[in-house]
Design an enzyme around this catalytic site. Sequence first.
Site, PDB file in Angstrom:
ATOM      1  N   HIS A   1       0.825  -1.222   0.000  1.00  0.00           N
ATOM      2  CA  HIS A   1       0.000   0.000   0.000  1.00  0.00           C
ATOM      3  C   HIS A   1       0.855   1.267   0.000  1.00  0.00           C
ATOM      4  O   HIS A   1       2.056   1.204   0.130  1.00  0.00           O
ATOM      5  CB  HIS A   1      -1.031  -0.013   1.137  1.00  0.00           C
ATOM      6  CG  HIS A   1      -0.469   0.088   2.516  1.00  0.00           C
ATOM      7  ND1 HIS A   1      -1.228   0.457   3.587  1.00  0.00           N
ATOM      8  CD2 HIS A   1       0.777  -0.115   2.988  1.00  0.00           C
ATOM      9  CE1 HIS A   1      -0.476   0.465   4.661  1.00  0.00           C
ATOM     10  NE2 HIS A   1       0.730   0.123   4.332  1.00  0.00           N
ATOM     11  N   GLU A   2       0.183   2.405  -0.202  1.00  0.00           N
ATOM     12  CA  GLU A   2       0.865   3.713  -0.297  1.00  0.00           C
ATOM     13  C   GLU A   2       1.922   3.722  -1.398  1.00  0.00           C
ATOM     14  O   GLU A   2       3.000   4.272  -1.228  1.00  0.00           O
ATOM     15  CB  GLU A   2       1.523   4.071   1.049  1.00  0.00           C
ATOM     16  CG  GLU A   2       0.559   4.314   2.161  1.00  0.00           C
ATOM     17  CD  GLU A   2      -0.396   5.458   1.878  1.00  0.00           C
ATOM     18  OE1 GLU A   2      -0.089   6.292   1.019  1.00  0.00           O
ATOM     19  OE2 GLU A   2      -1.468   5.477   2.496  1.00  0.00           O
ATOM     20  N   GLY A   3       1.593   3.126  -2.531  1.00  0.00           N
ATOM     21  CA  GLY A   3       2.557   3.024  -3.625  1.00  0.00           C
ATOM     22  C   GLY A   3       3.355   1.757  -3.434  1.00  0.00           C
ATOM     23  O   GLY A   3       4.110   1.631  -2.466  1.00  0.00           O
TER      24      GLY A   3
END
Length: 610
Positions: free
Chosen positions: A457-459
């Site tokens: 997650h978050e890139g």
Amino acid sequence: MTLRSTADFLLYEWLAIEGLSQRERFADHSRETFDAVLDTCERIARERYAPFNRTVDVEEPRFDGERVILPQATHAAQKAYAESGMLSAAQDYEMGGMQLPYTIEAAANAFFACASVSIGSGMLTTGNANLLMVHGTPLQKEVFSKNEFAGRWSGTMCLSEPQAGSSLSDVATRAVPDGAGFDADPLGPRYRLTGNKMWISAGEHELTENIIHLVLAKIPDADGKLVPGTRGISLFIVPKKMVSPAGELTGERNDVALAGLNHKLGWRGTVNTLLNFGEGKYLVGGQAGAVGYLVGRPGEGLRCMFHMMNEARIGVGIAATMLGMAGYYASLDYARNRPQGRTMGSAGKDPSQPQVRIIEHADIKRMLLAQKAYSEGALALALYCARLVDEQHTGSTLAADEARLLLEVLTPIAKSWPSEWCLEANSLAIQIHGGYGYTRDFPVEQYWRDNRLNMIHEGTHGIQAMDLLGRKVLMENGRGLQLLGERMSATQRRAAALPGFAEHAKALGQALQDVGRATRQAWATGNPTDALANAVPYMQAFGHTVLAWIWLDVACAAATRDAGASATDSAGKIAATRYFYHYELPKIGAWLAVVASRDRTCADMAEDSF
Ligand SMILES: Cc1cc2nc3c(=O)[nH]c(=O)nc-3n(C[C@H](O)[C@H](O)[C@H](O)COP(=O)(O)OP(=O)(O)OC[C@H]3O[C@@H](n4cnc5c(N)ncnc54)[C@H](O)[C@@H]3O)c2cc1C
């Protein structure tokens, strides 16, 4: 060493954080007030979070058809967190905040992540409210941010869709003006949204009285078509329950419906949802369509959202780090108590002797030292980045600009390096426990499962790597990389003057040169397809070089500590530095070789040969 003693050393002895109280914004603060915040958070984490880490793992969130049900412990923990004032710790006094340095806020939040990462400490709510403080109107701040900071309402970030994860330019949620006078609503230009948002953390629950979704959506053009690419994306505030301009609930439910819960490998204390916006389940004013208020200008949604994503990325790095640290402490404790095997003397093993504790085996010490190097090093990096955030906000014009650029280059590392290497630390913690580590009777398997999220997650890891090599090291003519190089050289000079560190200083200089050369060679053809084919090995080498620098800098501070400071603690830090230079830094050679030669082994693999 405890987490507290490690954090104290990094904050006060390495980063000299007390010096910040000389700045106007932090003038009311001192070591006493910083310590009081750390004490409170350490206590709440110990009493309200740690005892329930397994509870939230086994009692997954469930939907009874009307409400999402979470364990009572989660309600109690989040209430205690909100009452501590941490949701608005860094905010102005007028907003109910404490005007704390971000570095102290980040360190204090580390206690919660170590105790139970998935109960959550309000990272999304704070990030959501902070974004509105920068991009919202005065009334949006008053109504939404203030209630989030107070813990009355909570926040989400709604970017991902089933068909648009890494590729946000493919977002298909639509936002159309809500009738005549749509732009005269005091809460902001009012739109109706329709679409599906996937993977939304904390998207539905009863923990707070309202949930404030920040949603990326596209406003169609005059022909009703969505503008392709990220340029067409705008940002909207979509409350779960409608609110008045006075900040009160109107009693009407907005058209945001829970389509289902995602059942995850780990991080199960946080509910994860698929949300349908505007499907007509809850009519607002008799009409289908989720009501959303525009934030900032149309088409600037992703730029605004990046404000939240950068904070969130440092937060994800700290979460990964603390899971690594939790596994390290658990396996250290286990290794000190588990008798198994005998040491090998020159005459072989003597079976008549009692067994030794496994911490006496060199291979176990190797795995403990690796975990210490990964997790304590990652914490130092995170706090260094947090200190840069404070510099960006309160430093001189030049210092603030340098901090901004350094953060551009270091944020992908602060997020990704702990996600990869503190996950490896969790794997080593399982290994130290042997078969017991593979059972649910010990906490280390849960740490590994919880941590496995952070590379996703978050890139994702791959996206962060492309951001680093494709954008961050090139931006402003490579000035960020150059600034980082200058900081590393300063550490090298300091280390070279200290007994026993000259060899490390030389190795750091060599690594820096190698990274610089590989960066140029990756881009030698000017073709992004060539350069970025090995972006992940590049990020691994870059990250290891950054951590080698951080460790050497930390070791310099440990070696020059006041007499009276713990000698065993300093020796541990110097040993972790030595481990990093002897066992870890040499790995960068293999990673950079494929980058520099623009190796196409992977890129050219024919699909049907797999
Ligand atoms: C538990 C959990 C919580 C989450 N919370 C939120 C949240 O609160 N809000 C929110 O908006 N989202 C959230 N997400 C979504 C998360 O950000 C996405 O899962 C992530 O961005 C990846 O998108 P995806 O899952 O669609 O994978 P994809 O984008 O399909 O990626 C799959 C793989 O392909 C690779 N890949 C994709 N594109 C490229 C490319 N161009 N070049 C090279 N490789 C590529 C990726 O690196 C990855 O390895 C959450 C996800 C999870 C699992």
